[in-house]
Design an enzyme around this catalytic site. Structure first.
Site, PDB file in Angstrom:
ATOM      1  N   HIS A   1       9.746   2.949   1.434  1.00  0.00           N
ATOM      2  CA  HIS A   1       9.046   4.014   2.153  1.00  0.00           C
ATOM      3  C   HIS A   1       9.987   5.195   2.327  1.00  0.00           C
ATOM      4  CE1 HIS A   1       6.507   5.159   5.988  1.00  0.00           C
ATOM      5  NE2 HIS A   1       6.651   6.172   5.132  1.00  0.00           N
TER       6      HIS A   1
ATOM      7  N   HIS B   1      15.627   5.680   6.711  1.00  0.00           N
ATOM      8  CA  HIS B   1      16.232   4.558   5.974  1.00  0.00           C
ATOM      9  C   HIS B   1      16.373   4.908   4.488  1.00  0.00           C
ATOM     10  CE1 HIS B   1      11.927   3.742   5.762  1.00  0.00           C
ATOM     11  NE2 HIS B   1      11.887   3.188   6.962  1.00  0.00           N
TER      12      HIS B   1
ATOM     13  N   GLU C   1       5.958   4.143  -0.809  1.00  0.00           N
ATOM     14  CA  GLU C   1       5.132   4.500   0.342  1.00  0.00           C
ATOM     15  C   GLU C   1       5.534   5.884   0.831  1.00  0.00           C
ATOM     16  OE1 GLU C   1       4.498   0.022   2.222  1.00  0.00           O
ATOM     17  OE2 GLU C   1       6.016   1.349   3.091  1.00  0.00           O
TER      18      GLU C   1
ATOM     19  N   HIS D   1       2.327  -5.835   6.528  1.00  0.00           N
ATOM     20  CA  HIS D   1       2.847  -5.313   7.795  1.00  0.00           C
ATOM     21  C   HIS D   1       2.956  -6.441   8.818  1.00  0.00           C
ATOM     22  CE1 HIS D   1       4.297  -1.860  10.015  1.00  0.00           C
ATOM     23  NE2 HIS D   1       3.756  -2.384  11.085  1.00  0.00           N
TER      24      HIS D   1
END
Length: 260
Positions: free
Chosen positions: A51, A58, A78, A199
């Site tokens: 992501h 990150h 993502e 998730h």
């Protein structure tokens, strides 16, 4: 050599975001998320998910660019629906892009994309990505209206948000959330969509989701990174894949006992 246990039964997308989180915590160059991705492939990951957030908390742009040509499987990028992110995706051209909602103050993605409420924006994003040869996935709640909107805007894939299932406080609450996901998978298939999920899934709650025949792929990251602290990275990936495959085949993987 890349190991694949029962290819095609159900796919595991290993999310490497929190390898990058650990790296960034001390401002070092290690642990290297690129190395983690390549080792995950060798251990049986069917794709690598990452992501690229607007705040780059990150994963960084350089990670995405460095990883794309090295992967032997697929990259699932993502990102939020912003022109910057769409342009980056079209430049790098991962095999898949999963469009997600994003708020800077959130710890992690808190819910699904409101496709029905932002239909024209999502439709335009799908068209731009498809024009670059990228398969588009929409991260949505298992809601009938959102699933119908996803199909109508031209996305071939949806990823059902399993966070509420994972965070359920009682067995009854978890059972109700599981039913929503199962119904969502059925609805997605009826609309002709490929249905993925993810998730909050970990080693002791993934089995019922993995057992659903309508789910093609699960994307899991934090739990694998956490488990790797105790078992090693490749072992953590192999174990998650084995648990998923066993659940899909209707058997029980013996080591599925603790979340991390």
């Amino acid at each position: 050599m890349i190991f694949h246990a029962n290819p095609g039964v159900i796919d595991l997308g290993v999310n490497i975001d929190h390898v990058a989180t650990l790296r960034n915590a001390r401002g070092t160059v290690y642990p290297d998320p690129i190395r983690a991705a390549l080792l995950a492939e060798q251990a049986g990951a069917d794709l690598i998910t990452l992501h690229l957030r607007e705040d780059r908390r990150h994963i960084r742009d350089a990670d995405v660019r460095a990883l794309r040509p090295q992967l032997a499987t697929r990259m699932n990028l993502e990102c939020a629906i912003t022109q910057e992110m769409l342009d980056i995706a079209c430049e790098i051209r991962p095999q898949d892009v999963c469009l997600v909602p994003e708020r800077r103050e959130e710890v992690t993605t808190e819910g699904g994309l409101d496709v029905a409420g932002r239909f024209e924006l999502v439709k335009a994003a799908c068209a731009q990505l498809a024009g670059a040869g990228i398969r588009v996935s929409l991260f949505i709640d298992p809601d009938a209206d959102q699933i119908a909107a996803a199909a109508a805007c031209g996305a071939p894939v949806i990823e059902l948000h399993t966070g509420r299932y994972a965070d359920a406080h009682t067995p009854a609450e978890q059972a109700a959330e599981f039913r929503r996901i199962a119904d969502g998978a059925d609805a997605g298939q009826k609309h002709g969509l490929v249905v993925n999920a993810g998730h909050g899934l970990h080693y002791t709650n993934v089995q019922p989701i993995a057992a659903l025949p309508g789910i093609k792929e699960l994307n899991i990251g934090h739990a694998i990174v956490a488990h790797a602290v105790f078992t090693g990275w490749e072992n953590a990936v192999r174990e998650m894949k084995a648990i998923m495959v066993a659940a899909r085949l209707g058997t029980q993987y013996p080591a599925a006992s603790t979340p991390a």
